[in-house]
Scaffold this motif. Sequence first.
Motif, PDB file in Angstrom:
ATOM      1  N   ILE A 163       0.815  -1.217   0.000  1.00 39.94           N
ATOM      2  CA  ILE A 163       0.000   0.000   0.000  1.00 39.94           C
ATOM      3  C   ILE A 163       0.853   1.273   0.000  1.00 39.94           C
ATOM      4  N   LEU A 166       1.364   2.619  -3.346  1.00 42.82           N
ATOM      5  CA  LEU A 166       0.199   3.344  -3.851  1.00 42.82           C
ATOM      6  C   LEU A 166       0.262   4.810  -3.431  1.00 42.82           C
ATOM      7  N   ARG A 170       0.420   7.986  -5.878  1.00 45.25           N
ATOM      8  CA  ARG A 170      -0.571   9.058  -5.782  1.00 45.25           C
ATOM      9  C   ARG A 170       0.109  10.414  -5.565  1.00 45.25           C
ATOM     10  N   TYR A 180      -5.867   9.548   4.059  1.00 43.18           N
ATOM     11  CA  TYR A 180      -7.309   9.381   3.905  1.00 43.18           C
ATOM     12  C   TYR A 180      -7.991   9.345   5.277  1.00 43.18           C
ATOM     13  N   ALA A 247     -12.045   9.633  -1.350  1.00 45.71           N
ATOM     14  CA  ALA A 247     -11.220   8.459  -1.612  1.00 45.71           C
ATOM     15  C   ALA A 247     -12.040   7.341  -2.231  1.00 45.71           C
ATOM     16  N   ALA A 248     -13.308   7.228  -1.827  1.00 43.28           N
ATOM     17  CA  ALA A 248     -14.170   6.182  -2.365  1.00 43.28           C
ATOM     18  C   ALA A 248     -14.377   6.332  -3.861  1.00 43.28           C
ATOM     19  N   VAL A 250     -12.148   7.144  -5.903  1.00 39.45           N
ATOM     20  CA  VAL A 250     -10.935   6.659  -6.558  1.00 39.45           C
ATOM     21  C   VAL A 250     -10.741   5.161  -6.327  1.00 39.45           C
ATOM     22  N   PHE A 251     -10.918   4.733  -5.066  1.00 38.99           N
ATOM     23  CA  PHE A 251     -10.568   3.370  -4.683  1.00 38.99           C
ATOM     24  C   PHE A 251     -11.765   2.450  -4.464  1.00 38.99           C
ATOM     25  N   GLY A 252     -12.957   3.014  -4.455  1.00 36.83           N
ATOM     26  CA  GLY A 252     -14.129   2.237  -4.057  1.00 36.83           C
ATOM     27  C   GLY A 252     -14.364   2.397  -2.568  1.00 36.83           C
ATOM     28  N   PHE A 255     -12.377  -0.160   0.139  1.00 36.79           N
ATOM     29  CA  PHE A 255     -10.945   0.073   0.298  1.00 36.79           C
ATOM     30  C   PHE A 255     -10.691   1.441   0.908  1.00 36.79           C
ATOM     31  N   ALA A 256     -11.507   2.419   0.580  1.00 39.46           N
ATOM     32  CA  ALA A 256     -11.366   3.750   1.178  1.00 39.46           C
ATOM     33  C   ALA A 256     -11.566   3.671   2.694  1.00 39.46           C
ATOM     34  N   LEU A 259      -8.392   2.264   4.210  1.00 37.29           N
ATOM     35  CA  LEU A 259      -7.287   3.223   4.257  1.00 37.29           C
ATOM     36  C   LEU A 259      -7.461   4.240   5.385  1.00 37.29           C
TER      37      LEU A 259
END
Length: 436
Positions: A163, A166, A170, A180, A247-248, A250-252, A255-256, A259
């Motif tokens: 992670i 990532l 970013r 996040y 964040a959701a 971008v990542f869903g 996963f948001a 994070l």
Amino acid sequence: MKVLLTGATGYIGSAVTDHLTAAGHQVVALTRSAEPQPGRSWHAQVVGDTADPASLAGAVTSEIEAVIHLAPPSGDADVDTGVIEALAAPLRGTGRPFVYTSGIWVLGATGEAQEVTEETPTNPIGIVGYRPQIERQVLAEAAEGVRAVVIRPGIAYGRGGGIPALLVERARGQRAPEYYGKEDVRWPMVHVDDLAELFVAAVERAEAGTVWHGVGESAVPVRDVARAAGRAAGVLAAPHAVSVEQAAEVFGPQFADALALDQSISGAAARTALGWRPGRPGAVAELVSGSYRPVEVFGAPDGPETDDEVAAIRRLVAEVEHAQQNELVDRFLSLFRRQDPVWTTGHGKRLSGLEEISAFTRQVLPGATAESTAVYDVERVLFLRPDVAAVNVRQQPILHDGARIADRPEGRPLYILVKEDGTWRVGAAQNTIAVD
């Protein structure tokens, strides 16, 4: 032991393969195809797909002495239940180990509790909603004569992956580091090579029916991780918060939520009972001066020995930075060799011998970082001899929040490092202010 390993090609699986092999075990990798993969230190491959439990029939032969299940969950509880059954059934009555990989997200937010242990009840967030059910299924195999073990890794880092990679990507793409959720979020973290050593310890000696937290650092502030990720990306700026809702996008959403999860989790039990000794650099140090920042190396062959020396040199430069940022005069002076070191400052003042360097440092360092400081990044290492290295360093002025001071020039130190009694020290240094 011959160890069947699922997820052998993955980030953690690659590290586990290396450490099992180093410990004298033979890795039998479960792969989706029989196509050879050159460069892997596997003893053998068997074909199977953890998305299809029926394909695993026959994978655990009588020659397999242990199973480590590292492949990620399918997202379907019935499928994953079937996988556990297929892998564990042939081990029943043998006393052989079956090690299942879960994760610390099954514990949910830990709140005010500090360093919660393996005894803490699970409270999973959505992305790992049914994993406690799988954990219980695995642990129940202990009653069937399987040495069933569950490992819950923290957020893995190191080898330039996980992670944190990532966050680096970013930061590079957004030109600013980000984290996040709330500023006080903490992540339990573990170096991937330390984690791999825990898997080896578990397969060799963990008792049946046990759960272990693979956590090297119990609660790393995510804002610190983000700042370090920005530096790894070459982006010196204050980290900023991204809401879970943003964040959701971008990542869903699941996963948001992960994070933004705040946790403080102990890995002490494995240290005490299994003799696990996580000792690699912490997450922030690894991001700042480890595998996430490549260094050009000359004058030495490629290989682990050179990698180790470069890592030691980077740690020394990180110590220089730490001593300067925190105005630690004695610590800074301890980084020089004892015999006749020389130093030319950024303003051209030449200092010969430790006595002159000491007098100058005691005069100028206290109070020097009241308004700003600097970061030091190794860019090139030239090994003049195995015990002498010329090191190019990039020195950038920053504010205390990590933001680059745009109107102040960089420094470009050149260090001549000497290895004495197994330790790298500064033998000579010259700083040069970079002017456009």
